[in-house]
Design a protein around this motif. Structure first.
Motif, PDB file in Angstrom:
ATOM      1  N   PRO A  15       0.826  -1.220   0.000  1.00 58.12           N
ATOM      2  CA  PRO A  15       0.000   0.000   0.000  1.00 58.12           C
ATOM      3  C   PRO A  15       0.857   1.266   0.000  1.00 58.12           C
ATOM      4  CG  PRO A  15      -0.782  -1.556   1.662  1.00 58.12           C
ATOM      5  CD  PRO A  15       0.501  -2.117   1.121  1.00 58.12           C
ATOM      6  N   LYS A  19       1.408   2.810  -6.711  1.00 64.17           N
ATOM      7  CA  LYS A  19       0.831   1.958  -7.774  1.00 64.17           C
ATOM      8  C   LYS A  19      -0.140   2.760  -8.643  1.00 64.17           C
ATOM      9  CE  LYS A  19      -0.948  -0.874  -4.750  1.00 64.17           C
ATOM     10  NZ  LYS A  19      -0.443  -0.152  -3.557  1.00 64.17           N
ATOM     11  N   SER A  20      -1.076   3.433  -7.968  1.00 68.68           N
ATOM     12  CA  SER A  20      -2.080   4.201  -8.728  1.00 68.68           C
ATOM     13  C   SER A  20      -1.406   5.324  -9.515  1.00 68.68           C
ATOM     14  CB  SER A  20      -3.122   4.790  -7.777  1.00 68.68           C
ATOM     15  OG  SER A  20      -3.785   3.744  -7.092  1.00 68.68           O
ATOM     16  N   PHE A  37      -2.843   8.617   1.763  1.00 66.84           N
ATOM     17  CA  PHE A  37      -3.178   7.646   2.810  1.00 66.84           C
ATOM     18  C   PHE A  37      -3.167   6.225   2.272  1.00 66.84           C
ATOM     19  CE2 PHE A  37      -5.461  11.647   3.582  1.00 66.84           C
ATOM     20  CZ  PHE A  37      -4.737  12.063   4.697  1.00 66.84           C
ATOM     21  N   CYS A 149      10.942   6.159  -6.742  1.00 69.98           N
ATOM     22  CA  CYS A 149      11.416   6.844  -5.529  1.00 69.98           C
ATOM     23  C   CYS A 149      10.532   8.041  -5.199  1.00 69.98           C
ATOM     24  CB  CYS A 149      12.865   7.287  -5.697  1.00 69.98           C
ATOM     25  SG  CYS A 149      14.010   5.919  -5.616  1.00 69.98           S
ATOM     26  N   LYS A 150       9.860   7.980  -4.054  1.00 70.03           N
ATOM     27  CA  LYS A 150       8.985   9.097  -3.667  1.00 70.03           C
ATOM     28  C   LYS A 150       9.795  10.243  -3.053  1.00 70.03           C
ATOM     29  CE  LYS A 150       5.221   7.797  -1.422  1.00 70.03           C
ATOM     30  NZ  LYS A 150       4.323   6.954  -0.595  1.00 70.03           N
TER      31      LYS A 150
HETATM   32  N1  LIG Z   1       6.966  12.682  -4.778  1.00 73.33           N
HETATM   33  C1  LIG Z   1       6.384  11.584  -5.228  1.00 73.33           C
HETATM   34  N2  LIG Z   1       5.288  11.149  -4.606  1.00 73.33           N
HETATM   35  C2  LIG Z   1       4.696  10.033  -5.076  1.00 73.33           C
HETATM   36  C3  LIG Z   1       5.195   9.339  -6.200  1.00 73.33           C
HETATM   37  N3  LIG Z   1       4.381   8.291  -6.426  1.00 73.33           N
HETATM   38  C4  LIG Z   1       3.425   8.344  -5.475  1.00 73.33           C
HETATM   39  N4  LIG Z   1       3.610   9.386  -4.655  1.00 73.33           N
HETATM   40  C5  LIG Z   1       2.769   9.803  -3.546  1.00 73.33           C
HETATM   41  O1  LIG Z   1       2.573   8.676  -2.688  1.00 73.33           O
HETATM   42  C6  LIG Z   1       1.236   8.638  -2.217  1.00 73.33           C
HETATM   43  C7  LIG Z   1       0.599   7.298  -2.584  1.00 73.33           C
HETATM   44  O2  LIG Z   1       0.476   7.244  -4.005  1.00 73.33           O
HETATM   45  P1  LIG Z   1      -0.577   6.268  -4.693  1.00 73.33           P
HETATM   46  O3  LIG Z   1      -0.249   6.282  -6.141  1.00 73.33           O
HETATM   47  O4  LIG Z   1      -1.958   6.601  -4.283  1.00 73.33           O
HETATM   48  O5  LIG Z   1      -0.098   4.885  -4.038  1.00 73.33           O
HETATM   49  P2  LIG Z   1      -0.807   3.475  -4.074  1.00 73.33           P
HETATM   50  O6  LIG Z   1       0.283   2.465  -4.065  1.00 73.33           O
HETATM   51  O7  LIG Z   1      -1.776   3.384  -5.182  1.00 73.33           O
HETATM   52  O8  LIG Z   1      -1.553   3.470  -2.682  1.00 73.33           O
HETATM   53  P3  LIG Z   1      -2.786   2.536  -2.186  1.00 73.33           P
HETATM   54  O9  LIG Z   1      -3.853   2.578  -3.225  1.00 73.33           O
HETATM   55  O10 LIG Z   1      -3.193   3.186  -0.928  1.00 73.33           O
HETATM   56  O11 LIG Z   1      -2.211   1.182  -1.988  1.00 73.33           O
HETATM   57  C8  LIG Z   1       0.521   9.819  -2.844  1.00 73.33           C
HETATM   58  O12 LIG Z   1       0.523  10.885  -1.914  1.00 73.33           O
HETATM   59  C9  LIG Z   1       1.376  10.163  -4.022  1.00 73.33           C
HETATM   60  O13 LIG Z   1       1.301  11.526  -4.378  1.00 73.33           O
HETATM   61  C10 LIG Z   1       6.370   9.855  -6.852  1.00 73.33           C
HETATM   62  O14 LIG Z   1       6.851   9.331  -7.846  1.00 73.33           O
HETATM   63  N5  LIG Z   1       6.910  10.987  -6.317  1.00 73.33           N
END
Ligand SMILES: Nc1nc2c(ncn2[C@@H]2O[C@H](COP(=O)(O)OP(=O)(O)OP(=O)(O)O)[C@@H](O)[C@H]2O)c(=O)[nH]1
Ligand SMILES: [Mg+2]
Length: 475
Positions: A15, A19-20, A37, A149-150
């Motif tokens: 999570p 991914k999204s 979140f 990498c976030k």
């Molecule tokens: N700075 C930065 N933030 C990122 C990046 N990818 C994701 N984020 C941040 O990380 C958080 C989660 O991103 P999502 O894409 O919703 O992650 P997910 O894996 O789909 O999350 P779940 O659906 O909760 O499992 C968000 O606040 C995004 O803005 C990135 O490449 N750079």
């Protein structure tokens, strides 16, 4: 891969790893829900890439792993044929709350989707991650891993890479929020390598992507050209009989003229935004972007367009008034434009801020009434300013990943140099612009069409070049 040959990839991971975001960027779809979140995505959702009404590839957004270690433990005890592993796991755990997310996220794999595993490489590797990777390996489906990498932390990258190579056919760095057109194509190229059966369908996908991008560039070039034509030929006028009202009418007309031009420009920019599929969120310009400035203010004219020497030449080719008034005009450039209207009523035309930006004419008409006219703008610099702004806007839009929901924080140092792109063009390109400008000032519609076609071809190649440049080159 599905029976109808449309490649399908499930984006999987822990999570909140992004991914999204990866789905949103790859599918160029800003309807994908992204949130800070964890646990935001709870159901799988398919995001197809559709070109000419046909799905060419599908990306599936999935929930994060909920219970990877227990899932792995169960899978390790499975004694049936490997091809039935995922199906059997889902069958057994379908109603178990503790494995709800696993059953959901494995469902696209059950129907044959490839795997793109996403991790945030700016944090350390954990036991759960290794369990997730091992589960995916056991599924036997073609798979690649993406390190997204976030944060700017790179200290953990090596341990991630070492671990990932044990479980995946291919590992790639991909920043969901920064990825450009070129990086998206590179990722598809990588997907091609994870399974020989997918090579051909993915080659077709890549070709369709590139062809569609080229089409968007062509339509953008046409939209810019149409916008230039509309702006450069636009004028407004009003009749009046009371001379004492002239100054106020002129001011009002001038304001209206500026508003109408701004509207034409905004419409073209809106078309570009839509073409590149930014439908919901408005890609925010950096606060200091020159595009936040009014089209007619001094900073815009100082930083964009041609340099004075170039302008003299351009005006010469265009056969404009500008060349003859060069000295006065370059002084005008330094002081800005449209700063005053002046009181030169009756002089035939009014110099606005030292330039023929737009003309106000007072001429006699029938019934003793008079007419004031503002526009069309006879300064070829106006064309270059509009062009520069359109190119800056285009660059901003194409480099704004669809997963981005934040505002821009990068700062731009405003040096005392021209920031526009057209001042770096060669004479050959500027000649095409000048001929277009000259054609617009004449009435020969064939000449206008021909000159417009040449300009469209030039712009299309400029846009193609910009598509392949890094966003750092943008303003
Ligand atoms: N700075 C930065 N933030 C990122 C990046 N990818 C994701 N984020 C941040 O990380 C958080 C989660 O991103 P999502 O894409 O919703 O992650 P997910 O894996 O789909 O999350 P779940 O659906 O909760 O499992 C968000 O606040 C995004 O803005 C990135 O490449 N750079
Ligand atoms: Mg999600």
């Amino acid at each position: 891969m599905e029976k109808n040959n449309v490649p399908e990839f499930a984006i999987l991971g822990h999570p909140n790893e992004g991914k999204s975001s990866v789905v949103s960027t790859l599918a160029e779809d800003d309807t994908v829900v992204i949130s800070p979140f964890p646990g935001e995505t709870v159901h799988c959702r398919v995001f197809p890439v559709t070109i000419d009404g046909v799905d060419i590839i599908r990306f599936v957004d999935t929930p994060g792993f909920q219970n990877p270690q227990k899932t792995l433990a169960w899978m390790k005890t499975f004694t049936g044929p490997g091809t039935l592993l995922v199906h059997s796991f889902c069958d057994v755990h379908r109603n178990a709350e503790a494995f709800r997310d696993e059953c959901e996220l494995l469902s696209p794999i059950e129907r044959g989707a490839g795997i793109i595993y996403v991790v945030d490489g700016s944090r350390p590797l954990r036991k759960n991650d290794i369990a997730e990777m091992e589960i995916l390996r056991l599924t036997g489906q073609p798979r690649m891993a993406i390190i997204n990498c976030k944060q700017e932390e790179e200290g953990y990258l090596n341990e991630w890479k070492i671990e990932m190579r044990k479980h995946f056919n291919f590992v790639s760095m991909f920043n969901a929020h920064q990825a450009t057109y070129v990086e998206r194509i590179d990722l598809l190229e990588s997907l091609k390598r994870i399974d020989p059966d997918w090579q051909r369908p993915l080659e077709q996908v890549i070709l369709a992507f590139k062809t569609d991008w080229q089409r968007r560039n062509r339509v953008t070039a046409e939209a810019i050209c149409a916008m230039l034509k509309n702006c450069l030929t636009h004028d407004i006028s009003e009749k009046y009989s009371d001379r004492s009202q002239v100054t106020s009418i002129k001011q009002r007309l001038l304001d209206q003229y500026k508003k109408e031009i701004a509207k034409i420009e905004a419409k073209a920019h809106g078309e570009i935004k839509k073409l590149f599929k930014h439908n919901i969120f408005n890609p925010e310009l950096p606060p200091q972007s020159i595009l936040n400035e009014d089209l007619f203010n001094e900073r815009t004219w100082r930083l964009l367009g041609l340099r004075p020497g170039q302008l003299a030449l351009a005006a010469g080719i265009a056969g404009g008034l500008i060349g003859a008034k060069l000295d006065f005009m370059t002084a005008g450039l330094a002081f800005g434009v449209f700063t005053t209207i002046g009181g030169a009523i009756g002089a035939g035309s009014v110099l606005l801020g030292g330039e023929h930006m737009a003309r106000s004419r007072v001429g006699g008409i029938k019934l003793g009434k008079l007419n004031i006219k503002v526009g069309p703008n006879e300064n070829i610099q106006f064309l270059y300013i509009l062009l520069d702004r359109a190119l800056i806007y285009y660059t901003h839009i194409i480099h704004w990943a669809h997963s981005r929901r934040d505002s821009v924080t990068s700062t731009l140092s405003e040096k005392n140099i021209k920031m526009g792109m057209t001042s770096h063009w060669h004479e050959k390109e500027r000649k095409i612009c000048a001929l277009f400008f000259r054609a617009l000032r004449g009435k020969d519609s064939r000449k206008i069409t021909d000159a417009g076609s040449s300009l469209t071809v030039l712009l299309e190649s400029v846009l193609t070049d910009l598509s392949h440049k890094s966003p750092g080159a943008a303003v």
